[in-house]
Motif scaffolding. Structure first.
Motif, mmCIF file in Angstrom:
data_model
loop_
_atom_site.group_PDB
_atom_site.id
_atom_site.type_symbol
_atom_site.label_atom_id
_atom_site.label_comp_id
_atom_site.label_asym_id
_atom_site.label_seq_id
_atom_site.Cartn_x
_atom_site.Cartn_y
_atom_site.Cartn_z
ATOM 1 N N TYR A 162 0.677 -9.484 7.760
ATOM 2 C CA TYR A 162 0.540 -10.037 6.261
ATOM 3 C C TYR A 162 -0.503 -9.149 5.354
ATOM 4 O O TYR A 162 -0.051 -8.989 4.300
ATOM 5 N N ALA A 163 -1.595 -9.055 6.016
ATOM 6 C CA ALA A 163 -2.388 -8.060 5.017
ATOM 7 C C ALA A 163 -1.758 -6.380 4.633
ATOM 8 O O ALA A 163 -2.093 -6.354 3.431
ATOM 9 N N ALA A 164 -1.089 -5.922 5.493
ATOM 10 C CA ALA A 164 -0.362 -4.728 5.197
ATOM 11 C C ALA A 164 0.797 -5.248 4.180
ATOM 12 O O ALA A 164 1.059 -4.529 3.116
ATOM 13 N N GLU A 165 1.447 -6.251 4.095
ATOM 14 C CA GLU A 165 2.480 -6.577 3.112
ATOM 15 C C GLU A 165 1.867 -7.019 1.927
ATOM 16 O O GLU A 165 2.358 -6.426 0.543
ATOM 17 N N ARG A 166 0.725 -7.616 1.849
ATOM 18 C CA ARG A 166 0.105 -7.886 0.753
ATOM 19 C C ARG A 166 -0.486 -6.555 -0.073
ATOM 20 O O ARG A 166 -0.575 -6.356 -1.348
ATOM 21 N N CYS A 167 -0.837 -5.754 0.703
ATOM 22 C CA CYS A 167 -1.475 -4.412 0.100
ATOM 23 C C CYS A 167 -0.270 -3.682 -0.601
ATOM 24 O O CYS A 167 -0.442 -3.312 -1.711
ATOM 25 N N VAL A 168 0.981 -3.551 0.195
ATOM 26 C CA VAL A 168 1.968 -2.992 -0.461
ATOM 27 C C VAL A 168 2.579 -3.670 -1.761
ATOM 28 O O VAL A 168 2.714 -3.405 -2.527
ATOM 29 N N HIS A 169 2.523 -5.109 -1.563
ATOM 30 C CA HIS A 169 2.781 -6.114 -2.899
ATOM 31 C C HIS A 169 2.171 -5.721 -4.027
ATOM 32 O O HIS A 169 2.524 -5.570 -5.186
ATOM 33 N N PHE A 170 0.544 -5.511 -3.673
ATOM 34 C CA PHE A 170 -0.162 -5.148 -5.032
ATOM 35 C C PHE A 170 0.131 -3.662 -5.551
ATOM 36 O O PHE A 170 0.074 -3.375 -6.498
ATOM 37 N N MET A 171 0.177 -2.950 -4.316
ATOM 38 C CA MET A 171 0.439 -1.572 -4.716
ATOM 39 C C MET A 171 1.693 -1.203 -5.471
ATOM 40 O O MET A 171 1.555 -0.183 -6.460
ATOM 41 N N LYS A 330 9.540 6.180 1.313
ATOM 42 C CA LYS A 330 8.929 5.870 0.057
ATOM 43 C C LYS A 330 7.760 6.767 -0.278
ATOM 44 O O LYS A 330 7.277 6.854 -1.381
ATOM 45 N N GLY A 331 7.268 7.676 0.868
ATOM 46 C CA GLY A 331 6.330 8.465 0.849
ATOM 47 C C GLY A 331 5.114 7.673 0.557
ATOM 48 O O GLY A 331 4.122 8.126 -0.073
ATOM 49 N N VAL A 332 4.852 6.551 1.499
ATOM 50 C CA VAL A 332 3.823 5.915 1.291
ATOM 51 C C VAL A 332 3.046 5.699 2.650
ATOM 52 O O VAL A 332 3.884 5.607 3.801
ATOM 53 N N LEU A 333 1.809 5.750 2.810
ATOM 54 C CA LEU A 333 0.899 5.789 3.942
ATOM 55 C C LEU A 333 -0.087 4.493 3.745
ATOM 56 O O LEU A 333 -0.909 4.247 2.906
ATOM 57 N N VAL A 334 -0.062 3.597 4.994
ATOM 58 C CA VAL A 334 -1.119 2.518 4.859
ATOM 59 C C VAL A 334 -2.210 2.681 6.087
ATOM 60 O O VAL A 334 -1.421 2.504 7.001
ATOM 61 N N VAL A 335 -3.303 2.661 5.928
ATOM 62 C CA VAL A 335 -4.374 2.445 6.657
ATOM 63 C C VAL A 335 -4.857 1.017 6.896
ATOM 64 O O VAL A 335 -4.785 0.447 6.010
ATOM 65 N N GLN A 336 -4.969 0.784 8.240
ATOM 66 C CA GLN A 336 -5.311 -0.667 8.539
ATOM 67 C C GLN A 336 -6.374 -0.688 9.433
ATOM 68 O O GLN A 336 -6.282 0.118 10.405
ATOM 69 N N PHE A 434 -8.346 -6.055 0.766
ATOM 70 C CA PHE A 434 -9.178 -6.630 1.829
ATOM 71 C C PHE A 434 -9.020 -8.168 2.083
ATOM 72 O O PHE A 434 -9.249 -8.851 1.072
ATOM 73 N N LEU A 435 -8.559 -8.573 3.081
ATOM 74 C CA LEU A 435 -8.591 -10.062 3.453
ATOM 75 C C LEU A 435 -9.496 -10.603 4.434
ATOM 76 O O LEU A 435 -9.803 -10.048 5.405
ATOM 77 N N ARG A 436 -10.416 -11.477 3.607
ATOM 78 C CA ARG A 436 -11.525 -11.920 4.517
ATOM 79 C C ARG A 436 -11.568 -13.483 4.496
ATOM 80 O O ARG A 436 -10.614 -14.146 4.165
#
Length: 449
Positions: A162-171, A330-336, A434-436
């Motif tokens: 979920y956090a990764a998808e939200r990161c991509v959503h805002f990005m 897409k040329g996208v990298l996500v660190v988690q 950041f999901l807290r």
């Protein structure tokens, strides 16, 4: 032209592209049918729902129980599907596995081919579904709408995803890539059996179909089975217009924040914080630098020996997990990273330090060589899975550049430290998400009377 074992033979059949990978080492015949659609806010939800409804039955076998019985009669054949996002494409993949006829005992007369019958059944599921009154069966649509809601809810329950998808959503807010391949929750209720069937027909009438067959199969037989299964709907044997491909392009980096990085926080009822950093790489699957990007991602966070695991998790002890993932289309990298909420700033700083380390070439030659060996091992392992063979090859359809796993392995092995630094120079952090856990008020102090 004779095609050697272990290579694809390709045939253009109207709106259908047939890819046959003839190989004798598997005891199954595996079929993958790829149906792509550009991500679109209006189409993404019905497209996600359609395969759930299609799996329920065909016009001739409309009951799901009868359909399963028919699969059992075909020596335990199985048909499944998945829904993915690759770049700006929403991809539905139907997978069929059936026993190679060479290994069947007690087969029916020669005129009966379980493989041909299974192809026919798969074709009917996709092109001749169970309907009533010129639309999908209403009961199937309503039941599968609940199933789709459950799949969407499962993403929310998996806080790492979920956090990764939200990161991509805002990005990528406002762009197609921000959409989930499972669609938009607030669009499900409005779907009816009539509107869903209309969306399905529009989709099937305009999309190219890629059929992959992997096994000890004669390409002529595969062409005949494919034509019988899909020919009426997809115009096999006719001259078609140029088939659309999906060539995703890398988006431009964001510019918000004093360091060019946007920072967004959200709250949920969780104990472990979820830190995600989304980066643009400037390199996609079709680019010459793609092998070096694979090595870059491996050095950064794809393996247990990577910088993120060693420096964020082991050395600093800040993370329960730390890794990076790449969408090459897409040329996208996500660190988690999963961290204690009060360690957010420290963990973010160390992650960004690892990006700087790669940019400056601060990594050991031994780590570079080990990373390349790990990637080559993964690429060679693709050959052990019929469906992975097909999935890898389909990347060429999406990107416009066909790659061979063996050649890509050679290119990875040739990547140098300078090649990694060149790619690292193009990687830019765009967003820190950041999901807290929710803030809870302190308990009221006790008072004495």
């Amino acid at each position: 032209m004779t095609v050697a074992e272990g290579q694809f033979e390709r045939r253009d059949l109207g709106r259908v592209r047939l890819h046959v990978f003839r190989v004798d080492r598997f005891k199954t015949c595996s079929v993958s049918v790829m149906i792509g659609r550009p991500l679109d806010a209006d189409a993404v939800t019905p497209t996600a729902l359609v395969p759930f409804v299609l799996r329920r039955g065909t016009r001739q076998i409309p009951e799901t129980v009868r359909l399963r019985r028919r699969l059992d009669e075909l020596f335990g054949a199985s048909i499944e599907f998945d829904i993915q996002k690759r770049g700006d494409c929403q991809l539905v993949r139907f997978r069929m596995d059936l026993t190679d006829e060479r290994f069947l005992v007690g087969r029916k007369p020669d005129r009966f081919s379980p493989t041909a019958e299974a192809f026919s059944l798969l074709g009917a599921l996709l092109t001749d579904p169970a309907t009533e009154g010129g639309a999908f069966r209403r009961d199937y649509v309503e039941e599968e709408k609940r199933t789709l809601r459950e799949r969407q809810a499962a993403i929310v329950n998996d806080k790492t995803r979920y956090a990764a998808e939200r990161c991509v959503h805002f990005m990528f807010e406002g762009q197609p890539y921000a959409l989930s391949p499972l669609g938009l929750p607030d669009r499900i209720d409005a779907i009816t059996s009539e509107t869903l069937y209309a969306s399905y027909r529009q989709w099937m009438d305009g999309v190219p179909l890629d059929v992959y067959v992997v096994g000890a199969v004669d390409p002529d037989d595969a062409e005949r089975w494919t034509a019988d299964a899909f020919g009426e709907v997809f115009g096999i044997g006719t001259t078609s217009a140029e088939k659309p491909l999906y060539h995703p392009q890398s988006a431009s980096p964001g510019t918000s924040g004093p360091d060019g990085v946007r920072r967004i926080e959200e709250e949920m009822d969780i104990a472990q914080g979820k830190l995600c950093i989304g980066c643009h790489t400037g390199v996609t699957y079709a680019d010459d630098e793609y092998p070096a990007l694979l090595v870059y991602n491996g050095l950064l966070g794809a393996f247990p020996h990577s910088l993120l695991f060693r420096n964020v998790r082991e050395k600093a002890g800040l993370a329960y997990y730390a890794f990076s993932g790449l969408d090459g289309h897409k040329g996208v990298l996500v660190v988690q990273a999963g961290i204690a909420p009060d360690k957010r700033q420290q963990a973010e700083a160390i992650v960004l330090e690892q990006l700087d380390a790669l940019r400056e070439g601060r990594f050991a030659d031994s780590d570079l060589e080990w990373t390349k060996r790990m990637i080559v091992r993964q690429l060679r392992a693709l050959r052990d899975s019929p469906h992975e063979i097909a999935a890898f090859d389909y990347n060429g359809v999406l990107s416009g550049r066909q790659r061979d796993p063996e050649r890509l392995s050679e290119e990875v092995a040739e990547v140098t430290a300078d090649g990694v630094r060149k790619v690292a120079a193009t990687v830019e952090a765009d967003i820190v998400y950041f999901l807290r856990g929710r803030s809870r008020p302190a308990p009221a102090s006790a008072t004495s009377s």
